[in-house]
Design a protein around this motif. Structure first.
Motif, PDB file in Angstrom:
ATOM      1  N   MET A   9       0.855  -1.196   0.000  1.00 14.60           N
ATOM      2  CA  MET A   9       0.000   0.000   0.000  1.00 14.60           C
ATOM      3  C   MET A   9       0.878   1.228   0.000  1.00 14.60           C
ATOM      4  SD  MET A   9      -3.181  -0.539   2.515  1.00 14.60           S
ATOM      5  CE  MET A   9      -3.884  -2.162   2.788  1.00 14.60           C
ATOM      6  N   GLN A  10       0.338   2.304  -0.529  1.00 15.27           N
ATOM      7  CA  GLN A  10       1.073   3.564  -0.541  1.00 15.27           C
ATOM      8  C   GLN A  10       0.904   4.283   0.798  1.00 15.27           C
ATOM      9  OE1 GLN A  10       1.013   5.977  -4.111  1.00 15.27           O
ATOM     10  NE2 GLN A  10      -0.710   4.746  -4.806  1.00 15.27           N
ATOM     11  N   GLY A  18     -11.713   1.314   3.025  1.00 15.95           N
ATOM     12  CA  GLY A  18     -11.547   0.621   1.739  1.00 15.95           C
ATOM     13  C   GLY A  18     -10.294  -0.237   1.750  1.00 15.95           C
ATOM     14  N   ASN A  19      -9.187   0.316   2.252  1.00 15.37           N
ATOM     15  CA  ASN A  19      -7.937  -0.456   2.369  1.00 15.37           C
ATOM     16  C   ASN A  19      -8.146  -1.641   3.302  1.00 15.37           C
ATOM     17  OD1 ASN A  19      -6.343   2.715   2.676  1.00 15.37           O
ATOM     18  ND2 ASN A  19      -6.298   1.455   0.848  1.00 15.37           N
ATOM     19  N   TYR A 149       4.583   3.891 -13.349  1.00 16.96           N
ATOM     20  CA  TYR A 149       4.176   3.366 -12.041  1.00 16.96           C
ATOM     21  C   TYR A 149       3.873   1.857 -12.053  1.00 16.96           C
ATOM     22  CZ  TYR A 149       0.916   3.209  -7.980  1.00 16.96           C
ATOM     23  OH  TYR A 149       0.260   2.892  -6.825  1.00 16.96           O
ATOM     24  N   GLN A 153       5.493  -1.443 -10.007  1.00 12.89           N
ATOM     25  CA  GLN A 153       4.649  -2.392  -9.256  1.00 12.89           C
ATOM     26  C   GLN A 153       4.972  -3.834  -9.674  1.00 12.89           C
ATOM     27  OE1 GLN A 153       0.590  -1.208  -8.902  1.00 12.89           O
ATOM     28  NE2 GLN A 153      -0.092  -3.149  -8.061  1.00 12.89           N
ATOM     29  N   ASP A 156       8.072  -4.794  -7.964  1.00 12.97           N
ATOM     30  CA  ASP A 156       7.823  -5.101  -6.537  1.00 12.97           C
ATOM     31  C   ASP A 156       7.472  -6.580  -6.380  1.00 12.97           C
ATOM     32  OD1 ASP A 156       7.956  -2.363  -6.103  1.00 12.97           O
ATOM     33  OD2 ASP A 156       5.778  -2.083  -6.020  1.00 12.97           O
ATOM     34  N   VAL A 167      -5.249  -7.914  -3.734  1.00 14.97           N
ATOM     35  CA  VAL A 167      -5.477  -6.474  -3.951  1.00 14.97           C
ATOM     36  C   VAL A 167      -6.968  -6.212  -4.116  1.00 14.97           C
ATOM     37  CG1 VAL A 167      -3.283  -5.821  -5.061  1.00 14.97           C
ATOM     38  CG2 VAL A 167      -5.090  -6.888  -6.422  1.00 14.97           C
ATOM     39  N   GLY A 168      -7.345  -4.948  -4.098  1.00 14.95           N
ATOM     40  CA  GLY A 168      -8.704  -4.541  -4.447  1.00 14.95           C
ATOM     41  C   GLY A 168      -8.834  -4.521  -5.963  1.00 14.95           C
ATOM     42  N   ASP A 170      -9.355  -2.263  -8.131  1.00 16.53           N
ATOM     43  CA  ASP A 170      -8.666  -1.218  -8.903  1.00 16.53           C
ATOM     44  C   ASP A 170      -7.242  -1.608  -9.294  1.00 16.53           C
ATOM     45  OD1 ASP A 170      -8.199  -1.059  -6.071  1.00 16.53           O
ATOM     46  OD2 ASP A 170      -7.143   0.818  -6.417  1.00 16.53           O
ATOM     47  N   GLN A 171      -6.675  -2.618  -8.631  1.00 15.14           N
ATOM     48  CA  GLN A 171      -5.288  -2.992  -8.905  1.00 15.14           C
ATOM     49  C   GLN A 171      -5.147  -4.235  -9.787  1.00 15.14           C
ATOM     50  OE1 GLN A 171      -2.624  -1.135  -8.087  1.00 15.14           O
ATOM     51  NE2 GLN A 171      -4.150   0.344  -7.396  1.00 15.14           N
ATOM     52  N   PRO A 204     -14.067  -6.282  -2.933  1.00 19.38           N
ATOM     53  CA  PRO A 204     -12.939  -5.731  -3.679  1.00 19.38           C
ATOM     54  C   PRO A 204     -13.078  -4.241  -3.998  1.00 19.38           C
ATOM     55  CG  PRO A 204     -14.306  -7.085  -5.106  1.00 19.38           C
ATOM     56  CD  PRO A 204     -14.882  -7.195  -3.733  1.00 19.38           C
ATOM     57  N   LEU A 206     -15.026  -0.940  -2.139  1.00 22.14           N
ATOM     58  CA  LEU A 206     -15.931  -0.292  -1.186  1.00 22.14           C
ATOM     59  C   LEU A 206     -16.134   1.137  -1.658  1.00 22.14           C
ATOM     60  CD1 LEU A 206     -17.238  -0.918   1.727  1.00 22.14           C
ATOM     61  CD2 LEU A 206     -15.448   0.609   2.577  1.00 22.14           C
ATOM     62  N   MET A 215     -14.069   4.346  -2.308  1.00 21.21           N
ATOM     63  CA  MET A 215     -13.487   5.080  -1.186  1.00 21.21           C
ATOM     64  C   MET A 215     -12.012   5.317  -1.461  1.00 21.21           C
ATOM     65  SD  MET A 215     -13.640   4.346   2.900  1.00 21.21           S
ATOM     66  CE  MET A 215     -15.398   4.597   3.066  1.00 21.21           C
TER      67      MET A 215
END
Ligand code: TYM
Length: 351
Positions: A9-10, A18-19, A149, A153, A156, A167-168, A170-171, A204, A206, A215
């Motif tokens: 996470m950032q 949400g996280n 970016y 990732q 990583d 992940v959610g 969006d990822q 996944p 919120l 969120m």
């Protein structure tokens, strides 16, 4: 041997609900099944404007949130991305196998460009000379790091040969890109990296208080996990957008289209979910009541986290020690992977 799991996470601010339900809770449920590595991705966080002086604090806060939410450092490795220099090194290698076209299709890049250039794409098309130069000036704020970016990732994840990436929603696109990068590297230079796949949590995506966007810290429609219980109840009852059909207390609503009801499905018991649905449809309960109930549940479920968070805050060296130990282990794994990568690339002179 257990398969390797990687996620991160950032440290862009306090972690939010949400996280928590989209990622953290999922991570915790997977601790025993995988060899888990969790990262605080500070190099990712510098791609948008940020407060430099507060960065150190936000990194420690994110690590404290991880641990307080239930990521037990005895069962997982937790570390900070910039403590392991091979992330950026591998990212450069991956840049050279990633087509620009694929990066241009990344939804998060498009969204962030719109957000940070302060203008929508359509505006650019209809813009006259003046608007166009204004757009270009604003677009100048969008840096190359925001564009590459997803390559960082991929580095990583693959530096540790991660196979599972919780992940959610969006990822997911970024994890799929990671898989493509691994394939492309393996095809060109020889097998080094495994196939990875995203693992989605039961929630996944919120939605935020505004009920229209997921969120998000950067949108500001979020509730930080650290929010005190009374404040959660105050904010949810006042700010959460419910079904627009229920202008007055006696107007019936459609729970399936109400975000407050969606939150009940995440944070309430089946009986309460039913209570919210029935009460909404029949106008038997008001939106205030419905929001108050879900807010109380959220506040209640965060109680163990709050307690642990306070404990951790009283031991500042503890979190630093966990991160130092995590970095040590990760640097060893990362060095071994880079050794393999450089050999495949033919960059072995002097060794
Ligand atoms: P970040 O920091 O934006 O979000 C961290 C995690 O929280 C999930 N999430 C959500 N899930 C459900 N509903 C929401 N409203 C919501 N908001 C956030 C995200 O999906 C994510 O899982 N690029 C990543 C960080 C990253 C990473 C990695 C992740 C960098 N390298 C390697 C996995 C593996 C990001 O910006 O997440």
């Amino acid at each position: 041997m257990k398969k390797r799991l990687f996620s991160g996470m950032q440290p862009t601010g306090a972690l939010h609900l949400g996280n928590w339900v989209g990622a953290l809770q999922n991570w915790i449920g997977l601790l025993d099944q995988y060899d888990c590595i969790f990262c605080i991705v500070d190099y990712h966080a510098i791609t948008i404007p940020y407060d430099v002086a507060g960065m150190e604090r936000r990194i420690i806060d994110a690590a404290s949130d991880y641990i307080a939410a239930g990521l037990d450092p005895a069962r997982a490795t937790i570390f900070v991305q910039s403590d392991v220099p091979q992330h950026t090194e591998l990212a450069w290698v991956f840049d050279s196998v990633t087509p620009l076209g694929q990066l241009m299709r990344m939804t998060q890049f498009k969204a962030k460009t719109a957000q940070f250039a302060d203008m929508e794409e359509e505006d650019e098309q209809v813009a006259g000379e003046e608007e166009r130069s204004e757009f270009l000036e604003k677009a100048g704020k969008v840096n190359a790091g925001l564009f590459t970016y997803p390559v960082l990732q991929a580095a990583d994840i693959l530096l540790y040969k991660g196979e599972a990436v919780p992940v959610g929603e969006d990822q997911v696109q970024h994890v799929e890109l990671t898989r493509d990068i691994a394939r492309r590297f393996n095809n060109r230079y020889g097998e080094v990296f495994p196939e990875c796949r995203p693992l989605l949590s039961p929630t996944p995506r919120l939605m935020g208080l505004d009920a229209v966007n997921k969120m998000s810290k950067s949108i500001g429609n979020h509730i930080p996990m650290q929010t005190p219980p009374e404040e959660i109840i105050r904010r949810v009852t006042r700010e959460a957008v419910s079904d627009y059909r229920r202008q007055r207390r006696q107007d019936p609503g459609v729970p399936e289209e109400c975000n407050v009801h969606a939150w009940h499905k995440v944070f309430s018991t089946p009986a309460e979910v039913e209570w919210s649905a029935q009460g909404c449809r029949s106008a038997g309960i008001g939106c205030f009541e419905c929001k108050k109930k879900v807010a109380e549940n959220i506040a209640g479920q965060l109680a163990p986290y709050r307690e642990k968070r306070a404990e951790i805050a009283a031991r500042p060296d503890y979190v630093r020690d966990v991160l130092a130990e995590g970095a040590k282990r990760c640097r060893e794994i990362a060095a071994a992977t880079m050794e393999e990568v450089r050999t495949k690339l033919g960059l072995t002179r002097g060794r």
